[in-house]
Design a protein around this motif. Structure first.
Motif, PDB file in Angstrom:
ATOM      1  N   MET A  29       0.841  -1.200   0.000  1.00 19.27           N
ATOM      2  CA  MET A  29       0.000   0.000   0.000  1.00 19.27           C
ATOM      3  C   MET A  29       0.872   1.244   0.000  1.00 19.27           C
ATOM      4  O   MET A  29       1.922   1.289   0.631  1.00 19.27           O
ATOM      5  CB  MET A  29      -0.929   0.008   1.213  1.00 19.27           C
ATOM      6  CG  MET A  29      -2.041  -1.009   1.101  1.00 19.27           C
ATOM      7  SD  MET A  29      -3.265  -0.828   2.398  1.00 19.27           S
ATOM      8  CE  MET A  29      -4.279  -2.270   2.071  1.00 19.27           C
ATOM      9  N   PHE A  30       0.397   2.246  -0.714  1.00 24.47           N
ATOM     10  CA  PHE A  30       1.094   3.514  -0.815  1.00 24.47           C
ATOM     11  C   PHE A  30       0.111   4.643  -0.530  1.00 24.47           C
ATOM     12  O   PHE A  30      -0.971   4.680  -1.116  1.00 24.47           O
ATOM     13  CB  PHE A  30       1.661   3.723  -2.227  1.00 24.47           C
ATOM     14  CG  PHE A  30       2.592   2.647  -2.698  1.00 24.47           C
ATOM     15  CD1 PHE A  30       3.946   2.712  -2.442  1.00 24.47           C
ATOM     16  CD2 PHE A  30       2.110   1.558  -3.413  1.00 24.47           C
ATOM     17  CE1 PHE A  30       4.803   1.721  -2.892  1.00 24.47           C
ATOM     18  CE2 PHE A  30       2.953   0.565  -3.870  1.00 24.47           C
ATOM     19  CZ  PHE A  30       4.306   0.644  -3.599  1.00 24.47           C
ATOM     20  N   ASP A  31       0.482   5.555   0.347  1.00 20.36           N
ATOM     21  CA  ASP A  31      -0.269   6.790   0.536  1.00 20.36           C
ATOM     22  C   ASP A  31       0.400   7.875  -0.291  1.00 20.36           C
ATOM     23  O   ASP A  31       1.586   8.163  -0.109  1.00 20.36           O
ATOM     24  CB  ASP A  31      -0.285   7.196   2.010  1.00 20.36           C
ATOM     25  CG  ASP A  31      -1.248   6.359   2.840  1.00 20.36           C
ATOM     26  OD1 ASP A  31      -1.198   6.451   4.068  1.00 20.36           O
ATOM     27  OD2 ASP A  31      -2.050   5.608   2.253  1.00 20.36           O
ATOM     28  N   LEU A  32      -0.349   8.477  -1.213  1.00 20.67           N
ATOM     29  CA  LEU A  32       0.177   9.533  -2.062  1.00 20.67           C
ATOM     30  C   LEU A  32      -0.404  10.876  -1.648  1.00 20.67           C
ATOM     31  O   LEU A  32      -1.578  10.958  -1.273  1.00 20.67           O
ATOM     32  CB  LEU A  32      -0.161   9.264  -3.528  1.00 20.67           C
ATOM     33  CG  LEU A  32       0.876   8.473  -4.331  1.00 20.67           C
ATOM     34  CD1 LEU A  32       1.065   7.085  -3.747  1.00 20.67           C
ATOM     35  CD2 LEU A  32       0.474   8.376  -5.797  1.00 20.67           C
ATOM     36  N   HIS A  33       0.419  11.926  -1.748  1.00 20.33           N
ATOM     37  CA  HIS A  33       0.031  13.267  -1.311  1.00 20.33           C
ATOM     38  C   HIS A  33       0.380  14.288  -2.392  1.00 20.33           C
ATOM     39  O   HIS A  33       0.869  13.927  -3.478  1.00 20.33           O
ATOM     40  CB  HIS A  33       0.724  13.601   0.005  1.00 20.33           C
ATOM     41  CG  HIS A  33       0.572  12.550   1.058  1.00 20.33           C
ATOM     42  ND1 HIS A  33      -0.588  12.369   1.782  1.00 20.33           N
ATOM     43  CD2 HIS A  33       1.438  11.591   1.502  1.00 20.33           C
ATOM     44  CE1 HIS A  33      -0.448  11.367   2.622  1.00 20.33           C
ATOM     45  NE2 HIS A  33       0.778  10.869   2.470  1.00 20.33           N
ATOM     46  N   ASP A  34       0.162  15.569  -2.091  1.00 21.02           N
ATOM     47  CA  ASP A  34       0.427  16.649  -3.050  1.00 21.02           C
ATOM     48  C   ASP A  34       1.801  16.474  -3.703  1.00 21.02           C
ATOM     49  O   ASP A  34       2.817  16.321  -3.013  1.00 21.02           O
ATOM     50  CB  ASP A  34       0.415  18.003  -2.342  1.00 21.02           C
ATOM     51  CG  ASP A  34      -0.951  18.383  -1.822  1.00 21.02           C
ATOM     52  OD1 ASP A  34      -1.814  17.507  -1.706  1.00 21.02           O
ATOM     53  OD2 ASP A  34      -1.151  19.570  -1.509  1.00 21.02           O
ATOM     54  N   GLY A  35       1.825  16.516  -5.041  1.00 18.29           N
ATOM     55  CA  GLY A  35       3.094  16.490  -5.752  1.00 18.29           C
ATOM     56  C   GLY A  35       3.684  15.114  -5.964  1.00 18.29           C
ATOM     57  O   GLY A  35       4.819  15.001  -6.441  1.00 18.29           O
TER      58      GLY A  35
END
Length: 278
Positions: free
Chosen positions: A55-61
């Motif tokens: 699992m990966f949490d992706l954020h701004d940019g």
């Protein structure tokens, strides 16, 4: 010129861009897998990707590169998220461009996360907005224009982006157990494993694991096991001369007729037909 995006086989015919805001609680309609690349960019907000057994949490940019035929599922848990999905084929990339990637062509062979520095996000955003506008206002020049814009975007990324080499660790406890189940399946799918075996590896009861797994991955535990087995079998069909029955048995299917039925349901053709088309 018709604005055709996908062929009957599920392949795309050109670079395609999908830019939209998803609200908290939005989930994909089931698990997802396709024969082309996906480049996801988070312009604003956050989302969580379940990919294979990670699992990966992706954020701004953040950019996420997903190669063809890789299982993935997205959840929006943290509020509204403006996300752009860019879909392309290997043939849409110039070889000279690929030489600028870390590891060259190998860069495209695995899941990658790279971050855009704050001072470069405006320029990246402008390219993405132009691509989205080109996709919406499609005409006969759009396929070439989108391909050129994709080169520009990736070349700029190769210059300014930071490649992440570690998986984010901020994953909820129950999701960690789901990952244990997914990893157990990926390691043991060739064996005759049961729902109880998978649940034991995750430390959950079978019923509880079934519910949590579907929430996290968009697919049931058994269906995920079948998916992994089918994908391995499909690769062997085109990379070996072994019989369909031998391939089915080697990939955990105890009944070759069942294997043929589920294979045709997923790929739209029998194993023998699939082998002839590749």
């Amino acid at each position: 010129m018709k604005n055709e995006i996908r062929t009957v086989s599920g392949e795309i015919t050109r670079v395609h861009v999908d830019r939209k805001t998803r609200e908290a609680g939005c989930v994909m309609q089931g698990h997802h897998c396709h024969p082309y690349y996906e480049l996801a960019y988070i312009e604003h907000g956050s989302c969580r990707f379940f990919i294979e057994d990670t699992m990966f949490d992706l954020h701004d940019g953040d950019f996420l590169l997903i190669p063809p035929h890789v299982f993935h599922f997205t959840r929006y848990l943290f509020g509204s998220c403006l996300r752009c999905g860019i879909y392309f084929r290997a043939g849409d990339l110039e070889s000279e461009l690929i030489s600028h990637f870390p590891d060259g062509a190998d860069f495209l062979s695995q899941v990658r996360i790279f971050q855009v520095p704050t001072d470069a996000r405006r320029e990246i955003g402008r390219i993405i907005m132009r691509m989205a506008a080109e996709d919406r206002g499609f005409d006969e020049r759009s396929p070439l224009m989108l391909r050129l814009q994709l080169q520009e975007l990736l070349l700029l990324c190769s210059r300014v982006c930071l490649l992440l080499t570690e998986t984010p660790a901020s994953i909820h406890t129950t999701d960690r157990q789901v990952l244990l189940a997914a990893r157990y399946i990926n390691e043991h799918f060739r064996q005759q494993i049961s729902a109880a075996d998978i649940a034991a590896a995750a430390g959950f009861s079978p019923n509880y694991l079934s519910r949590k797994f579907r929430e996290a991955a968009g697919i049931g535990v058994h269906d995920y096991l079948v998916f992994i087995r089918l994908r391995s079998a499909a690769f062997e069909l085109i990379s070996t001369n072994d019989s369909v029955t031998d391939i089915a048995l080697r990939n955990g299917f105890s009944d070759s007729n069942y294997f043929k039925d589920v294979f045709k349901k997923k790929y739209g053709m029998t194993p023998r037909e699939y082998r002839k088309t590749r």
